[in-house]
Design an enzyme around this catalytic site. Structure first.
Site, PDB file in Angstrom:
ATOM      1  N   ASP A   1    -115.836  73.516   2.151  1.00  0.00           N
ATOM      2  CA  ASP A   1    -116.502  72.737   1.102  1.00  0.00           C
ATOM      3  C   ASP A   1    -117.958  72.413   1.464  1.00  0.00           C
ATOM      4  O   ASP A   1    -118.381  71.259   1.424  1.00  0.00           O
ATOM      5  CB  ASP A   1    -115.748  71.427   0.842  1.00  0.00           C
ATOM      6  CG  ASP A   1    -114.255  71.618   0.714  1.00  0.00           C
ATOM      7  OD1 ASP A   1    -113.844  72.660   0.177  1.00  0.00           O
ATOM      8  OD2 ASP A   1    -113.488  70.734   1.153  1.00  0.00           O
TER       9      ASP A   1
ATOM     10  N   GLU B   1    -111.451  73.493  -9.485  1.00  0.00           N
ATOM     11  CA  GLU B   1    -111.931  72.425  -8.609  1.00  0.00           C
ATOM     12  C   GLU B   1    -113.329  72.764  -8.106  1.00  0.00           C
ATOM     13  O   GLU B   1    -113.911  73.798  -8.445  1.00  0.00           O
ATOM     14  CB  GLU B   1    -110.971  72.238  -7.427  1.00  0.00           C
ATOM     15  CG  GLU B   1    -110.866  73.427  -6.481  1.00  0.00           C
ATOM     16  CD  GLU B   1    -109.871  73.211  -5.350  1.00  0.00           C
ATOM     17  OE1 GLU B   1    -109.053  72.267  -5.434  1.00  0.00           O
ATOM     18  OE2 GLU B   1    -109.910  73.991  -4.376  1.00  0.00           O
TER      19      GLU B   1
ATOM     20  N   HIS C   1    -115.713  77.004  -3.309  1.00  0.00           N
ATOM     21  CA  HIS C   1    -116.290  75.664  -3.154  1.00  0.00           C
ATOM     22  C   HIS C   1    -117.740  75.739  -2.670  1.00  0.00           C
ATOM     23  O   HIS C   1    -118.072  75.412  -1.543  1.00  0.00           O
ATOM     24  CB  HIS C   1    -115.465  74.792  -2.222  1.00  0.00           C
ATOM     25  CG  HIS C   1    -115.663  73.339  -2.514  1.00  0.00           C
ATOM     26  ND1 HIS C   1    -114.647  72.518  -2.909  1.00  0.00           N
ATOM     27  CD2 HIS C   1    -116.785  72.574  -2.518  1.00  0.00           C
ATOM     28  CE1 HIS C   1    -115.120  71.303  -3.133  1.00  0.00           C
ATOM     29  NE2 HIS C   1    -116.423  71.322  -2.900  1.00  0.00           N
TER      30      HIS C   1
ATOM     31  N   ARG D   1    -111.619  78.460   7.488  1.00  0.00           N
ATOM     32  CA  ARG D   1    -112.683  78.615   6.494  1.00  0.00           C
ATOM     33  C   ARG D   1    -114.025  78.273   7.128  1.00  0.00           C
ATOM     34  O   ARG D   1    -114.148  77.267   7.836  1.00  0.00           O
ATOM     35  CB  ARG D   1    -112.421  77.708   5.295  1.00  0.00           C
ATOM     36  CG  ARG D   1    -111.175  78.069   4.514  1.00  0.00           C
ATOM     37  CD  ARG D   1    -110.877  77.058   3.435  1.00  0.00           C
ATOM     38  NE  ARG D   1    -110.523  75.758   3.988  1.00  0.00           N
ATOM     39  CZ  ARG D   1    -110.325  74.671   3.252  1.00  0.00           C
ATOM     40  NH1 ARG D   1    -110.474  74.716   1.940  1.00  0.00           N
ATOM     41  NH2 ARG D   1    -109.983  73.539   3.837  1.00  0.00           N
TER      42      ARG D   1
END
Length: 340
Positions: A34, A215, A280, A310
């Site tokens: 993110d 999202e 994201h 990630r």
């Protein structure tokens, strides 16, 4: 005259070096989901999900993010409504102060809500960060992944949430804000998963509750258009990808019909380049404003899931003749890139 000439040569060399591009390869760091970045007064301020506190990085060159100074700017209390599962922090400079928005809960995912910190220091690495509490619309439903943008002198919050109190689908919402701490009026749902590429997941696993996901909404402005990029499908699948909504800058952003949804994913996995589950994202430009970059997280291998594997990556993008962003494919970790 010789001294003046030497000074001239030194100044030219300094100017040339200042414009030299830095070469780098993705990922920017070994881990970091993110990713979010903003630019102010010659520095980029970067955050990503750490999980149990909020960490802030500061750098003049995003290619050197891994070497940048960073610090813990906030540690949650041991218990309470915002003590656990601290996700997707974003730092924004709004109306003379710094704000960090993030989602958190008490250890029960069903209680996830959005919270905000405030800092009045010109440098967010200094000063003190004060918890200002929850930011919520009147519905006060499950909410994560908040982002803020300003348009025509109005503030808006966009986020991912549930329509009701039951898990199973995440949608994108927008609401107007009267100030950086307060939503005014009702939320409006502007996107829900409807296409096949938005609905990859597994409801049979109790630890992976969502199947239909929108999202991580982020705003990108260009000309008189607003582009809202969001992540679709479950983050633990390799199908995690970016979708996009488009709105005219003169339209009513609180009218769901103002947002037109692309039928195809805009940025998705590239098995040939060894990049899986990209998503994201956020956006930034080079210091001179001439280069456009997308910042996102992704995995190196299929099946790496929605955890610490990630890593943050970035690459330049262009604009098509139709005024739409062209992101291309996620580049391989073997590809050398250059940035100012």
């Amino acid at each position: 005259m010789k001294s003046i000439f030497r000074l001239f040569v030194l100044l030219c060399a300094f100017a040339c070096n200042a414009q030299q591009k830095t070469s780098f390869r993705n990922p920017l760091m070994s881990s970091g989901a993110d990713p979010w970045v903003t630019y102010k007064d010659g520095y980029y301020y970067y955050m990503h999900t750490v999980g149990n506190h909020l960490e802030l990085w500061k750098t003049a060159n995003m290619a050197k993010l891994g070497e940048a100074p960073h610090k813990n700017i906030w540690t949650p209390p041991a218990s309470g409504s915002f003590s656990k599962e601290i996700w997707a922090p974003e730092i924004h400079f709004l109306r003379g102060k710094w704000y960090v928005y993030f989602s958190a809960d008490d250890g029960d995912n069903q209680h996830h809500r959005i919270y905000v910190l405030e800092n009045s220091s010109p440098d967010p690495m200094k000063g003190s960060w004060e918890m200002k509490g929850k930011v919520s619309d009147p519905a006060d439903k499950w909410a994560i992944d908040a982002s803020i943008f300003e348009h025509k002198q109005k503030l808006y919050m966009i986020w991912s949430g549930w329509e009701g109190d039951k898990n199973g689908e995440q949608d994108i919402y927008i609401a107007e804000m009267k100030d950086p701490l307060t939503i005014t009026g009702q939320r409006v749902r502007i996107s829900r998963p409807v296409f096949d590429w938005e609905t990859h997941g597994d409801l049979n696993d109790p630890n992976l509750p969502h199947v239909n996901v929108n999202e991580g909404p982020e705003i990108l402005k260009h000309g008189n258009k607003l582009f809202l990029c969001y992540s679709a499908s479950a983050c633990w699948t390799d199908f995690y990808a970016l979708g996009m909504l488009v709105a005219d800058g003169n339209s009513n952003l609180l009218d769901s019909t103002s947002w037109k949804k692309s039928t195809k994913a805009m940025f998705m996995q590239s098995p040939e380049n060894g990049v899986f589950a990209p998503g994201h994202n956020s956006f930034f430009t080079s210091p001179d404003g001439k280069e456009n970059w997308i910042l996102y997280h992704a995995n190196d291998n299929p099946g790496d899931g929605c955890g610490g594997k990630r890593s943050p990556r970035m690459q330049p993008f262009t604009w098509g003749k139709d005024g739409m962003p062209v992101f291309g494919k996620p580049v391989s970790v073997k590809t050398e890139l250059r940035i100012l």
